[in-house]
Write a protein that holds these residues in place. Structure first.
Motif, PDB file in Angstrom:
ATOM      1  N   ASP A 106       0.764  -1.255   0.060  1.00  0.00           N
ATOM      2  CA  ASP A 106       0.044   0.085   0.152  1.00  0.00           C
ATOM      3  C   ASP A 106       0.834   1.113   0.076  1.00  0.00           C
ATOM      4  O   ASP A 106       1.956   1.082   0.322  1.00  0.00           O
ATOM      5  CB  ASP A 106      -0.860  -0.014   1.320  1.00  0.00           C
ATOM      6  N   ILE A 107       0.524   2.343  -0.556  1.00  0.00           N
ATOM      7  CA  ILE A 107       1.238   3.424  -0.752  1.00  0.00           C
ATOM      8  C   ILE A 107       0.460   4.836  -0.070  1.00  0.00           C
ATOM      9  O   ILE A 107      -0.633   5.077  -0.388  1.00  0.00           O
ATOM     10  CB  ILE A 107       1.623   4.007  -2.222  1.00  0.00           C
ATOM     11  N   TYR A 108       1.338   5.585   0.659  1.00  0.00           N
ATOM     12  CA  TYR A 108       0.557   6.434   1.600  1.00  0.00           C
ATOM     13  C   TYR A 108       1.386   7.780   1.038  1.00  0.00           C
ATOM     14  O   TYR A 108       2.552   8.073   1.216  1.00  0.00           O
ATOM     15  CB  TYR A 108       0.994   6.417   3.121  1.00  0.00           C
ATOM     16  N   PHE A 109       0.498   8.487   0.079  1.00  0.00           N
ATOM     17  CA  PHE A 109       1.381   9.747  -0.577  1.00  0.00           C
ATOM     18  C   PHE A 109       0.801  11.008   0.468  1.00  0.00           C
ATOM     19  O   PHE A 109      -0.037  11.573   0.711  1.00  0.00           O
ATOM     20  CB  PHE A 109       0.698  10.004  -1.722  1.00  0.00           C
ATOM     21  N   VAL A 110       2.108  11.391   1.093  1.00  0.00           N
ATOM     22  CA  VAL A 110       2.300  12.319   2.120  1.00  0.00           C
ATOM     23  C   VAL A 110       2.602  13.629   1.581  1.00  0.00           C
ATOM     24  O   VAL A 110       3.877  13.702   1.316  1.00  0.00           O
ATOM     25  CB  VAL A 110       2.951  12.043   3.432  1.00  0.00           C
ATOM     26  N   ARG A 111       1.983  14.733   1.367  1.00  0.00           N
ATOM     27  CA  ARG A 111       2.409  16.036   1.136  1.00  0.00           C
ATOM     28  C   ARG A 111       3.512  16.883   1.871  1.00  0.00           C
ATOM     29  O   ARG A 111       3.307  16.909   3.023  1.00  0.00           O
ATOM     30  CB  ARG A 111       1.312  17.175   0.678  1.00  0.00           C
ATOM     31  N   VAL A 162       3.557   7.443  16.549  1.00  0.00           N
ATOM     32  CA  VAL A 162       2.682   7.873  15.332  1.00  0.00           C
ATOM     33  C   VAL A 162       3.086   7.246  14.228  1.00  0.00           C
ATOM     34  O   VAL A 162       2.277   6.854  13.169  1.00  0.00           O
ATOM     35  CB  VAL A 162       2.872   9.501  15.394  1.00  0.00           C
ATOM     36  N   ARG A 163       4.317   7.710  13.849  1.00  0.00           N
ATOM     37  CA  ARG A 163       4.921   7.100  12.590  1.00  0.00           C
ATOM     38  C   ARG A 163       5.079   5.637  12.381  1.00  0.00           C
ATOM     39  O   ARG A 163       4.769   5.135  11.409  1.00  0.00           O
ATOM     40  CB  ARG A 163       6.294   7.647  12.221  1.00  0.00           C
ATOM     41  N   GLU A 164       5.357   5.048  13.730  1.00  0.00           N
ATOM     42  CA  GLU A 164       5.555   3.550  13.662  1.00  0.00           C
ATOM     43  C   GLU A 164       3.974   2.851  13.371  1.00  0.00           C
ATOM     44  O   GLU A 164       4.252   1.611  12.879  1.00  0.00           O
ATOM     45  CB  GLU A 164       5.940   3.116  15.026  1.00  0.00           C
ATOM     46  N   ALA A 165       3.118   3.505  13.341  1.00  0.00           N
ATOM     47  CA  ALA A 165       1.825   3.018  13.479  1.00  0.00           C
ATOM     48  C   ALA A 165       1.448   2.617  11.887  1.00  0.00           C
ATOM     49  O   ALA A 165       0.343   2.222  11.563  1.00  0.00           O
ATOM     50  CB  ALA A 165       0.773   3.565  13.929  1.00  0.00           C
ATOM     51  N   ILE A 166       2.065   3.253  11.080  1.00  0.00           N
ATOM     52  CA  ILE A 166       1.848   3.073   9.725  1.00  0.00           C
ATOM     53  C   ILE A 166       2.564   1.969   9.049  1.00  0.00           C
ATOM     54  O   ILE A 166       3.988   2.061   9.109  1.00  0.00           O
ATOM     55  CB  ILE A 166       2.376   4.518   8.804  1.00  0.00           C
ATOM     56  N   TYR A 167       1.957   0.935   8.303  1.00  0.00           N
ATOM     57  CA  TYR A 167       2.481   0.019   7.725  1.00  0.00           C
ATOM     58  C   TYR A 167       2.838   0.054   6.152  1.00  0.00           C
ATOM     59  O   TYR A 167       3.727  -0.431   5.597  1.00  0.00           O
ATOM     60  CB  TYR A 167       1.618  -1.113   7.865  1.00  0.00           C
ATOM     61  N   ALA A 168       2.006   1.239   5.683  1.00  0.00           N
ATOM     62  CA  ALA A 168       2.382   1.563   4.450  1.00  0.00           C
ATOM     63  C   ALA A 168       3.483   1.928   3.856  1.00  0.00           C
ATOM     64  O   ALA A 168       4.225   2.709   4.755  1.00  0.00           O
ATOM     65  CB  ALA A 168       1.262   2.156   3.646  1.00  0.00           C
ATOM     66  N   ARG A 169       3.955   2.013   2.551  1.00  0.00           N
ATOM     67  CA  ARG A 169       5.140   2.639   2.304  1.00  0.00           C
ATOM     68  C   ARG A 169       4.779   4.026   2.079  1.00  0.00           C
ATOM     69  O   ARG A 169       3.945   4.386   1.552  1.00  0.00           O
ATOM     70  CB  ARG A 169       5.731   2.025   1.011  1.00  0.00           C
ATOM     71  N   ILE A 170       5.538   4.897   2.531  1.00  0.00           N
ATOM     72  CA  ILE A 170       5.451   6.518   2.705  1.00  0.00           C
ATOM     73  C   ILE A 170       5.962   7.159   1.295  1.00  0.00           C
ATOM     74  O   ILE A 170       7.427   6.934   1.499  1.00  0.00           O
ATOM     75  CB  ILE A 170       5.635   6.938   3.875  1.00  0.00           C
TER      76      ILE A 170
END
Length: 218
Positions: free
Chosen positions: A171-176, A193-201
């Motif tokens: 999964d891809i998380y596009f962060v502006r 906070v950051r560690e809870a995201i499993y997707a590729r940022i």
């Protein structure tokens, strides 16, 4: 004053001072939308992806902009605050979750009172079926890997909650870059906070970066 209520109050005053619905509709056609973002949406649609907008704006604004650019048909769902024109051509905006409605109770603390984007994404995924991309693979670096199941583009703090629904590096998380979402993810006083995201940022500034990334993985 709550943001959606404030917008509605401003529109009431605007109408009372002689502002017209035609002027609002005309203004929507002047809002710029990067052509690379339009191409990105068309690319996803052509590959069979389901596109949806989850926003704290409102139905009239979003649909007006999409229709102007000829891409309203690409989106299967627009989840946002309801809005309507009355008999006097005055625009009304209402909260998605009314002030007297049941609170969403989101534990993240980043969602607005009137909408939890994460819970709205949950509902959408249930409608689609969580495994709508199951079994599809793509070639990356010479290896076949599972295709992304979910892509999410956001820039505000309230775009953090939906990312907790992405459970795979595919999964891809596009962060502006430079917006409140990036700042929230990189807060040093908010452990986990950051560690809870499993997707590729993927951090992005201009829409051509999103288009280029999508062209490489799809």
């Amino acid at each position: 004053m709550q943001w959606t209520d404030l917008q509605n109050e401003c529109l009431k005053e605007y109408h009372g001072q002689g502002g017209t619905g035609d002027k609002i509709r005309e203004s929507l056609t002047k809002i710029p939308l990067d052509n690379n973002m339009i191409q990105a949406c068309r690319l996803l649609y052509s590959k069979g992806w389901v596109l949806a907008i989850v926003s704290d704006a409102n139905q009239v604004y979003i649909e007006g902009i999409l229709e102007h650019y000829g891409i309203r048909n690409l989106f299967s769902a627009i989840i946002t605050n309801p809005a309507f024109w009355d008999a006097q051509d005055r625009l009304h905006i209402q909260r998605l979750i009314p002030a007297d409605g049941t609170p969403h109770g989101c534990p993240t603390g980043v969602c607005s009172l009137n909408i939890c984007k994460g819970q709205e994404v949950d509902k959408l995924l249930l409608q689609l079926g969580n495994d709508n991309q199951a079994g599809i693979t793509v070639e990356l670096s010479g290896k076949l890997v599972p295709a992304p199941r979910m892509l999410y583009v956001g820039d505000g703090r309230n775009d953090y909650c939906p990312a907790l629904r992405m459970k795979s590096l595919q999964d891809i998380y596009f962060v502006r870059k430079g917006r409140s979402l990036e700042k929230y993810l990189n807060k040093t006083d908010a452990p986990g906070v950051r560690e809870a995201i499993y997707a590729r940022i993927v951090y992005w500034d201009k829409a051509d970066e999103i288009l280029s990334e999508l062209q490489s993985v799809l």
